[in-house]
Design a protein around this motif. Structure first.
Motif, mmCIF file in Angstrom:
data_model
loop_
_atom_site.group_PDB
_atom_site.id
_atom_site.type_symbol
_atom_site.label_atom_id
_atom_site.label_comp_id
_atom_site.label_asym_id
_atom_site.label_seq_id
_atom_site.Cartn_x
_atom_site.Cartn_y
_atom_site.Cartn_z
ATOM 1 N N ASN A 21 32.272 -0.464 -69.526
ATOM 2 C CA ASN A 21 32.152 -1.838 -69.049
ATOM 3 C C ASN A 21 30.689 -2.262 -68.941
ATOM 4 O OD1 ASN A 21 34.923 -2.433 -68.884
ATOM 5 N ND2 ASN A 21 35.063 -1.397 -66.911
ATOM 6 N N ALA A 22 29.813 -1.344 -68.538
ATOM 7 C CA ALA A 22 28.388 -1.666 -68.452
ATOM 8 C C ALA A 22 27.799 -1.926 -69.832
ATOM 9 C CB ALA A 22 27.636 -0.542 -67.745
ATOM 10 N N ILE A 23 28.212 -1.166 -70.829
ATOM 11 C CA ILE A 23 27.743 -1.418 -72.193
ATOM 12 C C ILE A 23 28.197 -2.804 -72.640
ATOM 13 C CG2 ILE A 23 28.040 -0.763 -74.619
ATOM 14 C CD1 ILE A 23 28.109 2.160 -73.687
ATOM 15 N N ASP A 24 29.449 -3.124 -72.382
ATOM 16 C CA ASP A 24 29.993 -4.418 -72.813
ATOM 17 C C ASP A 24 29.364 -5.593 -72.071
ATOM 18 O OD1 ASP A 24 31.639 -2.835 -74.352
ATOM 19 O OD2 ASP A 24 33.503 -3.439 -73.364
ATOM 20 N N ASN A 25 29.046 -5.409 -70.784
ATOM 21 C CA ASN A 25 28.624 -6.521 -69.940
ATOM 22 C C ASN A 25 27.138 -6.517 -69.576
ATOM 23 O OD1 ASN A 25 31.314 -7.517 -69.776
ATOM 24 N ND2 ASN A 25 31.754 -5.867 -68.342
ATOM 25 N N GLY A 26 26.426 -5.456 -69.927
ATOM 26 C CA GLY A 26 24.989 -5.424 -69.662
ATOM 27 C C GLY A 26 24.578 -4.809 -68.342
ATOM 28 N N SER A 27 25.514 -4.552 -67.446
ATOM 29 C CA SER A 27 25.198 -3.878 -66.187
ATOM 30 C C SER A 27 26.488 -3.350 -65.587
ATOM 31 C CB SER A 27 24.494 -4.816 -65.203
ATOM 32 O OG SER A 27 25.382 -5.815 -64.759
ATOM 33 N N THR A 28 26.350 -2.542 -64.570
ATOM 34 C CA THR A 28 27.526 -1.988 -63.905
ATOM 35 C C THR A 28 28.222 -3.087 -63.104
ATOM 36 O OG1 THR A 28 26.296 -1.363 -61.936
ATOM 37 C CG2 THR A 28 26.425 0.283 -63.712
ATOM 38 N N SER A 29 29.428 -2.818 -62.674
ATOM 39 C CA SER A 29 30.205 -3.823 -61.940
ATOM 40 C C SER A 29 29.543 -4.212 -60.623
ATOM 41 C CB SER A 29 31.632 -3.325 -61.691
ATOM 42 O OG SER A 29 31.601 -2.126 -60.941
ATOM 43 N N ASP A 30 28.727 -3.312 -60.054
ATOM 44 C CA ASP A 30 28.035 -3.634 -58.805
ATOM 45 C C ASP A 30 26.573 -4.031 -59.040
ATOM 46 O OD1 ASP A 30 26.992 -1.156 -59.431
ATOM 47 O OD2 ASP A 30 27.630 -0.176 -57.581
ATOM 48 N N GLY A 31 26.211 -4.299 -60.301
ATOM 49 C CA GLY A 31 24.881 -4.810 -60.622
ATOM 50 C C GLY A 31 23.790 -3.763 -60.774
ATOM 51 N N ARG A 32 24.145 -2.485 -60.671
ATOM 52 C CA ARG A 32 23.138 -1.443 -60.868
ATOM 53 C C ARG A 32 22.716 -1.381 -62.329
ATOM 54 N NH1 ARG A 32 25.451 3.869 -59.927
ATOM 55 N NH2 ARG A 32 27.405 2.842 -60.373
ATOM 56 N N PRO A 33 21.504 -0.914 -62.586
ATOM 57 C CA PRO A 33 21.103 -0.698 -63.974
ATOM 58 C C PRO A 33 21.994 0.355 -64.637
ATOM 59 C CG PRO A 33 19.180 -0.663 -62.525
ATOM 60 C CD PRO A 33 20.414 -0.675 -61.653
ATOM 61 N N PHE A 34 22.263 0.153 -65.900
ATOM 62 C CA PHE A 34 23.113 1.042 -66.694
ATOM 63 C C PHE A 34 22.688 2.501 -66.583
ATOM 64 C CE2 PHE A 34 23.630 2.979 -70.993
ATOM 65 C CZ PHE A 34 25.009 3.081 -70.999
ATOM 66 N N LEU A 35 21.372 2.757 -66.635
ATOM 67 C CA LEU A 35 20.889 4.137 -66.649
ATOM 68 C C LEU A 35 21.184 4.889 -65.365
ATOM 69 C CD1 LEU A 35 17.513 3.821 -68.574
ATOM 70 C CD2 LEU A 35 19.655 4.847 -69.363
ATOM 71 N N GLU A 36 21.481 4.182 -64.292
ATOM 72 C CA GLU A 36 21.806 4.858 -63.035
ATOM 73 C C GLU A 36 23.170 5.545 -63.072
ATOM 74 O OE1 GLU A 36 21.164 2.603 -59.492
ATOM 75 O OE2 GLU A 36 19.074 2.196 -60.024
ATOM 76 N N LEU A 37 23.932 5.333 -64.130
ATOM 77 C CA LEU A 37 25.192 6.063 -64.304
ATOM 78 C C LEU A 37 24.954 7.508 -64.733
ATOM 79 C CD1 LEU A 37 27.266 3.340 -66.192
ATOM 80 C CD2 LEU A 37 27.530 4.060 -63.800
ATOM 81 N N PHE A 38 23.719 7.792 -65.190
ATOM 82 C CA PHE A 38 23.379 9.104 -65.742
ATOM 83 C C PHE A 38 22.559 9.924 -64.759
ATOM 84 C CE2 PHE A 38 24.052 6.300 -69.289
ATOM 85 C CZ PHE A 38 24.782 7.074 -70.176
ATOM 86 N N ALA A 39 22.815 11.234 -64.744
ATOM 87 C CA ALA A 39 21.959 12.149 -63.994
ATOM 88 C C ALA A 39 20.559 12.113 -64.603
ATOM 89 C CB ALA A 39 22.535 13.567 -64.060
ATOM 90 N N GLU A 40 19.559 12.433 -63.805
ATOM 91 C CA GLU A 40 18.170 12.404 -64.289
ATOM 92 C C GLU A 40 17.979 13.258 -65.537
ATOM 93 O OE1 GLU A 40 15.458 10.695 -63.419
ATOM 94 O OE2 GLU A 40 16.409 9.631 -61.763
ATOM 95 N N ASP A 41 18.663 14.391 -65.601
ATOM 96 C CA ASP A 41 18.495 15.318 -66.729
ATOM 97 C C ASP A 41 19.676 15.276 -67.707
ATOM 98 O OD1 ASP A 41 20.335 16.434 -64.995
ATOM 99 O OD2 ASP A 41 19.522 18.469 -65.120
ATOM 100 N N ALA A 42 20.385 14.168 -67.736
ATOM 101 C CA ALA A 42 21.561 14.024 -68.608
ATOM 102 C C ALA A 42 21.157 14.094 -70.083
ATOM 103 C CB ALA A 42 22.267 12.705 -68.325
#
Length: 165
Positions: A21-42
């Motif tokens: 959904n973040a890829i499709d809409n440009g951000s997460t449903s709660d407005g966080r940046p997309f990259l915050e879905l990933f662990a730092e070392d992902a």
């Protein structure tokens, strides 16, 4: 020290859905940046780009790939979910959208873009690993190198191997 938070398959599914959904809409449903879905070392793998290690490289990967798209829709209602009973979740699905090379729709043509398989490792409500398997020729223009697509859009039965499968 990372404290492990036990997760259910349904919780892992929700993290993966948030990613799509973040890829499709440009951000997460709660407005966080997309990259915050990933662990730092992902890690993220994308065909024709390679392996991105860590959020900085993952941001560059999605920036490069995203710069070729003007819109994309993951048809989440049709996804096939495979749960391993561990941190691994496999998602098979379809997309449609607009690429710089042209638009694509699901299964049009049937051999064209729009089908993908993503393998996630999700732990502590973060994506640890996402390996994307798809044909990055979104507009289905790369037909000249594939003999079976040159004339009819269907496989030719001229090879001695054609009868084997």
């Amino acid at each position: 020290m990372h404290i492990a938070h036990p997760m259910t398959d349904e919780q892992r599914k929700l993290v993966a859905l948030e990613y799509f959904n973040a890829i499709d809409n440009g951000s997460t449903s709660d407005g966080r940046p997309f990259l915050e879905l990933f662990a730092e070392d992902a890690q993220v793998f994308f065909p024709k780009w390679g392996l991105a290690n860590g959020r900085v490289e993952i941001g560059r990967l999605f920036g490069d790939v995203g710069a070729t798209l003007t819109r994309i829709r993951h048809h989440t209602e049709d996804f096939n979910w495979i749960f391993s009973g561990s941190e691994i979740v496999v998602v098979e699905g379809r997309t449609s959208g607009q690429h710089l090379d042209g638009s694509w729709e699901m299964d049009q043509p049937i051999w064209g873009s729009g089908r993908f398989c993503d393998v996630f490792q999700i732990r502590n409500f973060m994506i640890q690993r996402c390996f994307v398997y798809l044909d990055p020729d979104y507009a289905a223009k790369d037909t000249g190198r594939y003999r079976w697509l040159k004339k009819t859009g269907r496989p030719a039965a001229r090879s001695p191997y054609a009868g084997l499968w």
